[in-house]
Design an enzyme around this catalytic site. Structure first.
Site, PDB file in Angstrom:
ATOM      1  CG  ASN A 396      -1.989   1.181   1.135  1.00 51.08           C
ATOM      2  OD1 ASN A 396      -1.916   2.173   0.526  1.00 51.08           O
ATOM      3  ND2 ASN A 396      -3.177   0.912   1.679  1.00 51.08           N
ATOM      4  CG  ASP A 397       1.652   3.015   3.653  1.00 51.53           C
ATOM      5  OD1 ASP A 397       0.535   3.566   3.273  1.00 51.53           O
ATOM      6  OD2 ASP A 397       1.926   2.763   4.781  1.00 51.53           O
TER       7      ASP A 397
END
Lengths: 470, 97
Positions: A396-397
């Protein structure tokens, strides 16, 4: 005898350095750990012959300690799943730090005992001022590393979740540090064994206090730092015990570990100082949630399979979510199928994918993915514009384009994988949540992005089935 | 035997050695390497054995025993997990690392 012991220690030190050098290349790494292991066995065996050691009971305790400690670690190390490796390393590292602290404790207690026998005797008189200082500094560093590593282990293992123990943590830590230094100075001319105990108790507490506020994402940096600190403590206690092998091996690890810590912190866009003394994500709350435009689009696994089968190049971006779902074996099976179809498949690894830099590589290696299919961020980023499908699984990040584009994002400045630049992006996600940092991801709202909801392993199996039918 | 300045030179040179050895390592090896260096400071076992071997009172024996126990855990555990990780690295040409 003395000659043989010294020669063996010298040889062990050489083997450690050569081993570490070999461990820094994937081709020779395996040999490296073997050579280091030979050095360790040699050094341990000759130490039994040290003529200054005494007491049959002490020898028995030695053998018993090695059998129990080693047996426990052997069993644990053999059975721990690869996903849990970071906390296991933290635990073993903490043990080393604790051992360095305990060595210093024995040395100090012996010195106090001898000082007692001399009228007006003191610790610094018995040991020599330089040795006394080094012993105390080593004790301090090793013990901090011990309790700090245990907290790191407990946090990563999900056994301990608190981020503060007392109010005004930083000031309490500072006060504790001043007190520890005061007692440390006092120890020089004391004859009280109780003061030694108090010193170690307070340092243990300090290690707990310093590590507790460190967030989960920052923990690998903290572990790496503790690894370097244990090395340093071992080197210092080596000076106290007049042991060259300990000085050299400890110091080599101390400096190598420091460099490794810096590299990790840099890859995560964090400074070591920030990891230990700053909170993360405080600015995230103030960020405006409305800035992200567009909507999330869903895709089904069948369409994804078709899209990938006719792609020229597929880049897979795995994250910790994939590892938790134990999907890496299925993902590799998927890749083999795609390659049979003539699709080029590459893995893109962010430096901090997984729980620790390089952790994802270990997990993929476990699934049988050859390491020349796995690419670093710098190698793969220019490839994304030429990529038909970027398949993001459980990451994600590390693919958030805001880290490049949005100055108000808390992730701004963190190096990310440019998956957003691929022709199509498919994100496999369990639900509509944010990542580890709690920051919203602009990638999910992009025009060329589609979301495939489901557990990583289940999705990978579905993709395989659909591909086989094509 | 290892006197003041000689020790400082050893610290200095060993420090540079560690820095040099690690400086060009690829990211894929960061975790195994951290684990490997974790194993190498397991040499503290040697010091723990000496500390226990010098113990004179019961308390010193207890603390010395704890030192050996922990150090052995560090050395053995560090070796086992590093070996397990490195064992898995292989290239698609079939060569084992």
């Amino acid at each position: 005898m003395e000659m043989m012991i010294q020669a063996s220690y010298f040889l062990a030190a050489v083997l450690f350095i050569v081993g570490l050098k070999q461990m820094s290349s994937p081709v020779t790494a395996r040999r490296g750990i073997l050579w280091s292991g030979v050095g360790m066995i040699l050094a341990t065996l000759v130490t039994f012959l040290d003529p200054t050691l005494h007491g049959v009971f002490n020898y028995l305790l030695m053998a018993l300690g090695i059998a129990i400690g080693g047996g426990y670690a052997w069993q644990k190390g053999k059975t721990v799943p690869m996903v849990d490796m970071p906390q296991m390393i933290a635990l073993f590292n903490g043990m080393g730090g604790g051992a360095a602290g305990a060595i210093a404790a024995v040395v100090l207690m012996r010195a106090i005992g001898q000082a007692d026998a001399i009228p007006g005797g003191s610790v610094s008189m018995v040991l020599g001022t330089d040795v006394a200082i080094v012993a105390l500094v080593g004790a301090f560093i090793g013990t901090i590393s011990f309790s700090g590593s245990l907290i790191a282990w407990a946090k990563l293992d999900g056994r301990f979740k608190r981020t503060s123990l007392v109010p005004q943590q930083h000031w309490v830590n500072l006060a504790l540090l001043v007190l520890v230094i005061y007692i440390g100075v006092k120890l020089f001319d004391t004859q009280s064994a109780g003061l030694v105990m108090l010193f170690f108790a307070l340092v243990l507490l300090l290690g707990v206090f310093v590590t507790t506020p460190v967030g989960g994402a920052d923990m690998p940096v903290a572990i790496s730092l503790f690894n370097a600190l244990t090395g340093l403590a071992v080197g210092l206690e080596g000076y106290v015990l007049d042991n060259a092998a300990m000085i050299i091996a400890g110091t080599v690890v101390g400096s190598a570990g420091t460099l490794l810590t810096q590299m990790m912190a840099k890859a995560m866009n964090r400074s070591v100082w920030n990891v230990l003394f700053g909170g993360f994500g405080q600015s995230a709350e103030s960020a405006d949630p409305d800035v992200i435009q567009g909507s999330m689009k869903e895709i089904q696994s069948q369409d994804t399979a078709i899209m990938m089968a006719y792609a020229s190049q597929v880049v897979i971006v795995p994250g910790y979510g994939m590892a938790v779902a134990q999907a890496q074996h299925k993902v590799w099976e998927l890749c083999e199928l795609l390659e049979e179809e003539g699709v080029k498949v590459k893995f893109a690894i962010h430096p901090v994918a997984g729980r620790m830099p390089g952790h994802m590589n270990v997990l993929l290696a476990e699934a049988g993915v050859p390491y020349d299919k796995i690419f670093d961020m710098d190698e793969i980023n220019p490839e994304f514009p030429k990529t038909t499908v970027a398949l993001v699984i459980g990451a994600n990040d590390v693919v958030n384009p805001d880290a490049r584009n949005d100055k108000t994002s808390p992730l701004y400045g963190m190096p990310v994988l440019d998956a957003a630049l691929a022709e199509n992006v498919v994100v496999v996600k369990r639900g509509k949540g944010t990542g580890f940092s709690g920051v919203e991801n602009a990638l999910f709202y992009q025009e060329n992005t589609q979301l495939l909801y489901g557990d990583g392993q289940k999705i990978a199996s579905e993709l395989i089935q659909h591909l086989k039918k094509l | 035997m290892i006197e003041g300045w000689a020790a400082i030179y050893i610290f200095l040179l060993a420090g540079f050695t560690g820095y040099e050895v690690i400086s060009r390592v690829p990211v894929i090896l960061h975790t195994p390497l951290m684990s490997g260096s974790n194993f190498i400071h397991g040499i503290v076992l040697v010091g723990a054995m000496v500390a226990l071997g010098h113990a004179e009172t019961f308390t010193q024996q207890v603390v010395g025993f704890i030192a050996v126990l922990l150090a052995a855990g560090n050395a053995v555990g560090g070796y086992v997990v590093t070996e397990r990780m490195l064992e898995m690295f292989k290239s698609s040409k079939g060569g084992k690392g």
